[in-house]
Design a protein around this motif. Sequence first.
Motif, PDB file in Angstrom:
ATOM      1  N   VAL A   1       4.184  -6.237  -3.569  1.00  0.00           N
ATOM      2  CA  VAL A   1       2.874  -5.701  -3.195  1.00  0.00           C
ATOM      3  C   VAL A   1       2.961  -4.181  -3.015  1.00  0.00           C
ATOM      4  CG1 VAL A   1       1.020  -5.759  -1.468  1.00  0.00           C
ATOM      5  CG2 VAL A   1       2.275  -7.865  -2.041  1.00  0.00           C
ATOM      6  N   CYS A   2       2.021  -3.465  -3.624  1.00  0.00           N
ATOM      7  CA  CYS A   2       1.996  -2.005  -3.546  1.00  0.00           C
ATOM      8  C   CYS A   2       1.718  -1.536  -2.119  1.00  0.00           C
ATOM      9  CB  CYS A   2       0.908  -1.473  -4.488  1.00  0.00           C
ATOM     10  SG  CYS A   2       0.608   0.293  -4.357  1.00  0.00           S
ATOM     11  N   ASP A   3       2.561  -0.615  -1.628  1.00  0.00           N
ATOM     12  CA  ASP A   3       2.364  -0.062  -0.285  1.00  0.00           C
ATOM     13  C   ASP A   3       1.048   0.706  -0.178  1.00  0.00           C
ATOM     14  OD1 ASP A   3       4.703  -1.056   0.676  1.00  0.00           O
ATOM     15  OD2 ASP A   3       5.704   0.885   0.946  1.00  0.00           O
ATOM     16  N   LYS A   4       0.662   1.351  -1.255  1.00  0.00           N
ATOM     17  CA  LYS A   4      -0.506   2.222  -1.204  1.00  0.00           C
ATOM     18  C   LYS A   4      -1.817   1.465  -1.178  1.00  0.00           C
ATOM     19  CE  LYS A   4       0.615   6.791  -3.082  1.00  0.00           C
ATOM     20  NZ  LYS A   4       0.664   7.552  -4.343  1.00  0.00           N
ATOM     21  N   CYS A   5      -1.941   0.480  -2.097  1.00  0.00           N
ATOM     22  CA  CYS A   5      -3.269  -0.124  -2.272  1.00  0.00           C
ATOM     23  C   CYS A   5      -3.257  -1.648  -2.164  1.00  0.00           C
ATOM     24  CB  CYS A   5      -3.869   0.296  -3.615  1.00  0.00           C
ATOM     25  SG  CYS A   5      -3.170  -0.575  -5.016  1.00  0.00           S
ATOM     26  N   GLY A   6      -2.076  -2.255  -1.982  1.00  0.00           N
ATOM     27  CA  GLY A   6      -2.021  -3.709  -1.882  1.00  0.00           C
ATOM     28  C   GLY A   6      -2.086  -4.415  -3.230  1.00  0.00           C
ATOM     29  N   GLY A   7      -2.070  -3.636  -4.326  1.00  0.00           N
ATOM     30  CA  GLY A   7      -2.106  -4.230  -5.672  1.00  0.00           C
ATOM     31  C   GLY A   7      -0.796  -4.920  -6.025  1.00  0.00           C
ATOM     32  N   GLU A   8      -0.805  -5.623  -7.146  1.00  0.00           N
ATOM     33  CA  GLU A   8       0.378  -6.372  -7.568  1.00  0.00           C
ATOM     34  C   GLU A   8       1.365  -5.441  -8.276  1.00  0.00           C
ATOM     35  OE1 GLU A   8       1.699 -10.031 -10.544  1.00  0.00           O
ATOM     36  OE2 GLU A   8      -0.348  -9.243 -10.605  1.00  0.00           O
TER      37      GLU A   8
ATOM     38  N   VAL B   1       5.850  -1.129 -10.988  1.00  0.00           N
ATOM     39  CA  VAL B   1       4.665  -0.282 -11.036  1.00  0.00           C
ATOM     40  C   VAL B   1       3.455  -1.071 -10.560  1.00  0.00           C
ATOM     41  CG1 VAL B   1       3.239   1.177 -12.535  1.00  0.00           C
ATOM     42  CG2 VAL B   1       5.669   0.928 -12.997  1.00  0.00           C
ATOM     43  N   CYS B   2       2.615  -0.427  -9.752  1.00  0.00           N
ATOM     44  CA  CYS B   2       1.413  -1.100  -9.263  1.00  0.00           C
ATOM     45  C   CYS B   2       0.414  -1.264 -10.401  1.00  0.00           C
ATOM     46  CB  CYS B   2       0.786  -0.298  -8.130  1.00  0.00           C
ATOM     47  SG  CYS B   2      -0.795  -0.994  -7.594  1.00  0.00           S
ATOM     48  N   SER B   3      -0.051  -2.493 -10.586  1.00  0.00           N
ATOM     49  CA  SER B   3      -0.978  -2.751 -11.686  1.00  0.00           C
ATOM     50  C   SER B   3      -2.382  -2.222 -11.374  1.00  0.00           C
ATOM     51  CB  SER B   3      -1.028  -4.249 -11.995  1.00  0.00           C
ATOM     52  OG  SER B   3      -1.302  -4.962 -10.801  1.00  0.00           O
ATOM     53  N   SER B   4      -2.630  -1.858 -10.110  1.00  0.00           N
ATOM     54  CA  SER B   4      -3.948  -1.316  -9.765  1.00  0.00           C
ATOM     55  C   SER B   4      -3.973   0.212  -9.763  1.00  0.00           C
ATOM     56  CB  SER B   4      -4.394  -1.808  -8.384  1.00  0.00           C
ATOM     57  OG  SER B   4      -4.467  -3.212  -8.371  1.00  0.00           O
ATOM     58  N   CYS B   5      -3.009   0.836  -9.028  1.00  0.00           N
ATOM     59  CA  CYS B   5      -3.109   2.298  -8.843  1.00  0.00           C
ATOM     60  C   CYS B   5      -2.015   3.075  -9.558  1.00  0.00           C
ATOM     61  CB  CYS B   5      -3.117   2.642  -7.351  1.00  0.00           C
ATOM     62  SG  CYS B   5      -1.491   2.553  -6.566  1.00  0.00           S
ATOM     63  N   GLY B   6      -1.021   2.391 -10.141  1.00  0.00           N
ATOM     64  CA  GLY B   6       0.021   3.103 -10.872  1.00  0.00           C
ATOM     65  C   GLY B   6       1.150   3.620  -9.990  1.00  0.00           C
ATOM     66  N   ASN B   7       1.056   3.409  -8.681  1.00  0.00           N
ATOM     67  CA  ASN B   7       2.108   3.809  -7.746  1.00  0.00           C
ATOM     68  C   ASN B   7       3.429   3.130  -8.137  1.00  0.00           C
ATOM     69  OD1 ASN B   7       3.353   4.795  -5.366  1.00  0.00           O
ATOM     70  ND2 ASN B   7       2.852   2.895  -4.279  1.00  0.00           N
ATOM     71  N   THR B   8       4.536   3.863  -7.990  1.00  0.00           N
ATOM     72  CA  THR B   8       5.829   3.322  -8.398  1.00  0.00           C
ATOM     73  C   THR B   8       6.707   2.990  -7.190  1.00  0.00           C
ATOM     74  OG1 THR B   8       5.742   4.687 -10.371  1.00  0.00           O
ATOM     75  CG2 THR B   8       7.861   3.755  -9.813  1.00  0.00           C
TER      76      THR B   8
HETATM   77 ZN    ZN Z   1      -1.237   0.390  -5.823  1.00  0.00          ZN
END
Ligand code: ZN
Length: 221
Positions: free
Chosen positions: A150-157, A130-137
């Motif tokens: 790395v999150c595809d959507k926002c680059g978050g961890e 799970v993205c720690s920034s945007c919650g994307n899975t």
């Molecule tokens: Zn994200």
Amino acid sequence: MGASRIVILGAPGAGKGTQAARLSAAHGLAHLSTGDMLRAAVADGTPAGLRAKEFMDAGQLVPDEVVFGVLFERLAEANEGYLLDGFPRNAAQAEELDRQLAEQGAPLELAVVVDVPDERLVARLTGRRVCSSCGNTHHVEFMPPAKEGVCDKCGGELVQRSDDTEAVARDRLEVYHQTTAPLIDYYNARDLLASVDGDGPVERVTQDLVEVLSRDVAEQN
Ligand SMILES: [Zn+2]
């Protein structure tokens, strides 16, 4: 016509909810999962929903009798048939369900298991990130990110949630096997049980389910 009064069974991670939603969309069957059903009944303020709300507001488990009330409110509207997802949870509930459906002259036609080996389930259940920034899975196996971690959507961890660990997954599977094994025996003894191989692409599993749904009733008729 295929089976239209169906219970769908499957372990956590087996994709049962996804498959039930796909079957529901394609065949006009009402997808009735206990949690959604209760929330909708409470939101709509139905008689059984109001009773359920009292228990939920008090932080108590909603008793079977009230769950049955909510269920039968929904079944009355499910003219094209239904898929029960997550209910019954044990043989006692299954017996009560059969008794009440028999009273209405509309017994269950099929209990279908989406079968996935435990080792595959553990991989599925522990692969979620799970993205720690945007919650994307993401999922390390089924929906891997372009760049690891790395999150595809926002680059978050991307992180693994504490309830997605192997120990938690194995506990959940253990509980599933203990509670569902008696259900499987129950439906098997009544010649209602079918199984599909749930370890494969979503589309193939749906196709297999569609086949089982039509085949089983053809045999019964
Ligand atoms: Zn994200």
